[in-house]
Write an enzyme that holds these catalytic residues in place. Structure first.
Site: not given
Length: 904
Positions: A281-282, A644, A738, A328, A640, A286, A284, A734
């Site tokens: 958990v620390a 294309d 954060d 174009d 356009d 999240e 990653i 997290n």
């Protein structure tokens, strides 16, 4: 199906398709051919199911790691932790699927382009049938205004012109000639004996045999090619995937080390699993995927304010590292509105100003404004242009002052030129009625109309056409209002002016007249279109967009190479490119035929120096983009038209025009410019660079926080200390504490000079050396602050673990919020930026802190997060420790020599 119908004669095609052009197919044959060839419609690619999309979201490395952590927590009895982690996974998956649900609409748009009905000859009778029921061998009638319902080999044409700009990129309608045949391969824009599905007949009439339907048409081939291209991973996706794998692997390594140390010390296996969950958990971040998604979405919102709609989130970031823009010409770099810019009459050359079809403009000579009423030669020239004309000018939108042309664009340009001189077509037609005409045809390259009342007691004929042919039929010339003999010297002067206009890539027409006492009995070209009185010339062009000049200059300053890729003629393309500043001293030009003759290897070697590609097909465009990408470029393609679509799909970024763009182009593109302004793409590039810079800022912030959390857990295990932070506290840090500051960092304004630097190297990782060192320094500083707080609480409160863990949690919350301010810039110290200059960050910091106080002081939340209330003494210690990371970050900037004064 054959793809060389333009090389074959009508008799050969009739025999091959078993059809009699005089009677058409029998009704009995139709059902059999539908069964053989299918309906004349475009098939959609099978869409992914919702479950497939969800599965793709769950394959992410970070997500898999979180799922494993959730399972371990559940087995260990930590049900609340397990539920919270799974909730995170579900929210991220839903966000991803919602974005994917904005499915590609290119195929639906292509289907809509097919004409709904067609007039066909079957069993000797003309009937109207749904276009989807057409089959190869059907005989189809074409009239002005009709949308071509299938690919056809023409066998009859009368002054037929077909607007093919959406397919070939050429702004002037193609003049069709059913009698023409070819022995060699020619580009699609030069196949005058063919008419293609999705194009529009603007003039004349014709008949053709259907040779290809549905997916076998030219549009169908484009549709099929679009389906074969897979969406490629963008640079940001690659970097985030790489970062996720790195973090996941680092997490596994640390978990193994911790497990081995704990097991060696006789620790409980289940306890070691819980510690491993804490580490996972620390390790990653999240909140990272959600923050990236939200910041990109905010970027999309800002893009809309700058007239660009972003259909795919990650396209915004990719624009920031674009190194080449393949554009174009027609409708993108030019206005897609044929405009008369030069007029020659009475020996004088006049300039006409104004924007496209808007009649507001003026006529000047030697820099002074001219009133045509005072210039008899110019007056007659403009009058002929208006009267010998089948197009009309209309105001489409009074509020927006938008104007348009009904009919042929070239004739429309003449009507607009007359309007600038004060000659309104409706008024002129009423005053000088047309009483007879000889229509234009591609053999004579002329058109003649007869009018009464223009000259008192006289009938007058006006003739316009190709200068080289017209001049040979003139015997006199109008000069200063008087008719004089046309001498050889005069002819040479007129030819010289014509050549000068043509050299400027202008389409030139000559204008003449002739007087009669009464309407001639024999109205034929041979009798009428001779002994003419020359009046003058008009030169027209599809002019460059005014905004494109500065946009191309800015692109060049930003290290981006603009390239023109068009179906138009080489001379016209080079003239527009030179005018816009696209052509440099060593710039090269390639045509479609030249591209066909060179190998991929030769094109690979030459592609860097080519600035203009002319007379190209859709396949050529894709090949060019592929070669540029092989050279390491991040390629954007603007356009356009239908032509294309393939290149828009193949390019790293496809940019379509919103007003003139076809539904096909819009459906395929990543970004749509609402104002059709090439300059808007520069704003898009700038926004992309700002967003990437901001992504680095919040990655800097989030990883500093996460690595500090890893250090705290790892060092406590290593030194046989109690765990300072439990999994649910880490999740709160997290996902809540954060995330708000990280989002606020994503709203930072662009740093000065962001469009003066070269595009970044796509191979450079998000975590380059400088950022990695900064993250390490801030992580160590945070770790030190948290461990000091944790040890201080244990020592001062009788080893009370709950108080110590609360102290560690609160310290980390405050430390991270304070540290967010130093992450605002990798170059400038926070005091120079201004502490309150990012109001979003100030608000985010306050919000996160208030929420943290709720976890600490609201009674029913305390048992969930294992917290207790803190007193004044605790908060004084926390505030003192929070200064450590801030000072460390600012000192690193100064030591690295990166602290610079921001632009005012």
């Amino acid at each position: 199906m054959n793809l060389d119908w333009y090389n074959k004669g009508i008799q050969a095609i009739s025999e091959e398709l078993s059809v009699d052009v005089k009677n058409g197919l029998s009704k009995e044959e139709i059902s059999g051919r539908i069964e053989k060839y299918g309906y004349n419609e475009l098939k959609e690619k099978e869409k992914e199911s919702i479950w497939v999309k969800i599965t793709k979201q769950l394959k992410d490395f970070l997500v898999i790691t979180l799922i494993v952590a959730s399972i371990v927590s559940g087995i260990a009895g930590e049900i609340s932790d397990s539920i919270v982690i799974i909730a995170i996974v579900i929210v991220n998956a839903v966000l991803g699927v919602v974005q994917e649900e904005k499915a590609e609409k290119a195929m639906e748009a292509l289907k809509k382009m097919s004409a709904p009905n067609a007039r066909v000859l079957r069993s000797g009778h003309i009937e109207t049938v749904p276009a989807k029921n057409l089959v190869p061998g059907d005989v189809v009638f074409i009239e002005a205004g009709d949308s071509i319902p299938a690919d056809m080999r023409l066998f009859e044409s009368a002054n037929l012109k077909v607007e093919e700009a959406s397919l070939t990129g050429e702004s002037v309608p193609s003049e069709k000639d059913a009698s023409k045949s070819f022995d060699t391969e020619v580009s699609i824009g030069d196949r005058v004996n063919m008419a293609y599905m999705g194009t529009i007949a603007t003039y004349g009439r014709g008949k053709g045999i259907v040779v290809n339907t549905g997916i076998n048409t030219e549009i169908g081939r484009i549709a099929e090619a679009i389906q074969t291209f897979e969406d490629e991973t963008t640079p940001l996706q690659l970097k985030l995937n790489e970062l996720g794998k790195w973090l996941g692997l680092a997490c596994l390594v640390i978990c193994v080390i911790v497990f081995v140390i704990g097991f060696a010390r006789g620790g409980d296996i289940m306890e070691m699993f819980l510690v491993s969950v804490s580490l996972a958990v620390a390790a990653i971040p999240e909140g990272l995927p959600a923050v990236v998604t939200i910041v990109l979405a905010l970027g999309m919102k800002r893009m809309v304010q700058r007239n660009a709609i972003v259909r795919k989130l990650l396209a915004v970031e990719t624009l920031g590292c674009v190194t080449v823009i393949c554009s174009d010409k027609t409708g993108t770099l030019t206005q897609n509105e044929m405009t008369v810019v030069r007029a020659y009459a009475g020996g004088n050359t006049y300039k006409l100003s104004g924007q496209g079809y808007n009649p507001a403009g003026e006529i000047t000579f030697d820099g002074r404004k001219i009133d045509p009423e005072a210039e008899p030669d110019l007056k007659l020239l403009l009058s002929i242009g208006v009267l010998c004309n089948d197009s009309t000018l209309e105001q489409k939108d009074v509020k927006e002052n938008l104007w348009g042309i009904i009919g042929d664009p070239t004739e429309g340009a003449l009507v607009v030129a007359g309007a600038k001189g004060g000659y309104d077509k409706a008024i002129m037609n009423e005053a000088y009625a047309r009483i007879e005409e000889i229509p234009f045809d591609s053999d004579r390259k002329m058109m003649t109309t007869f009018h009464s009342n223009f000259i008192q007691n006289k009938i007058v004929s006006f003739t316009k056409g190709a200068p080289d042919i017209i001049l040979g039929r003139c015997v006199k010339m109008l000069q200063n209002g008087s008719v004089v003999e046309l001498t050889e010297a005069m002819k040479q002067q007129i030819s010289k002016v014509n050549s000068k206009f043509a050299g400027e890539a202008l389409r030139v027409l000559a204008f003449t007249y002739r007087e009669y006492d009464k309407l001639p009995e024999a109205i034929s070209s041979d009798e009428i279109e001779k002994d003419l009185i020359f009046v003058g010339l008009m030169g027209m062009i599809d002019p460059a967009r005014v905004e494109a000049f500065d946009a191309i200059k800015t692109c060049t300053e930003a290290g981006i190479k603009p390239v023109m890729i068009t179906g138009d003629h080489k001379e016209t393309a080079v003239a527009i490119a030179g005018e816009l500043g696209l052509m440099k001293e060593n710039s090269g030009v390639l045509t479609g035929n030249e591209l066909d003759k060179i190998s991929d290897e030769e094109l690979f070697n030459r592609v860097e120096n080519i600035s203009v590609y002319a007379r190209v097909s859709p396949e050529h465009k894709v090949r060019i983009v592929e070669m540029l990408k092989r050279r390491g470029h991040i390629a954007a393609m603007t356009g356009d038209g239908v032509n294309d679509a393939m290149a828009l799909k193949k390019a790293d970024i496809g940019v379509s025009m919103g007003i003139t763009g076809t539904d096909v182009a819009k459906g395929t593109a990543d970004i749509i410019l609402m104002d059709d302004n090439f300059a808007t793409i520069v704003s898009a590039v700038e926004e992309g660079r700002i967003i990437y810079s901001n992504i680095r800022k919040f990655v800097f912030f989030l990883l500093s926080c996460n690595i500090a959390e890893i250090f705290v857990i790892f060092l406590s295990i290593l030194f046989n200390m109690p765990i300072p932070l439990i999994p649910i506290q880490l999740l709160w840090l997290n996902l809540v504490s954060d995330s708000f500051p990280a989002l606020a960092l994503g709203t930072e304004k662009g740093e000065p000079g962001i469009m003066k630097s070269k595009p970044r190297d796509t191979k450079e990782p998000i975590l380059n050396k400088s950022l990695s060192i900064g993250i390490l320094i801030l992580s160590i500083a945070q770790t030190a602050a948290v461990l000091v707080a944790f040890r201080w609480a244990l020592n001062n409160y009788n080893q009370n673990l709950e108080i110590a863990q609360t102290m560690a949690f609160a310290t980390l919350v405050v430390v991270e919020l304070v540290m967010a301010f130093t992450c605002r810039s990798e170059r400038y110290p926070v005091i120079k930026l201004g502490i309150f200059s990012n109001r979003s960050l100030v608000l985010a910091t306050i919000t996160s802190f208030v929420l943290a106080l709720a976890v600490l002081y609201i009674p029913f939340l305390q048992p969930i997060f294992k917290t207790v209330s803190l007193g004044i003494r605790h908060w004084i210690m926390i505030l003192l420790l929070s200064v450590i990371p801030l000072l460390a970050g600012e000192m690193y900037k100064m030591a690295a020599g990166k602290a610079e004064k921001p632009a005012q």
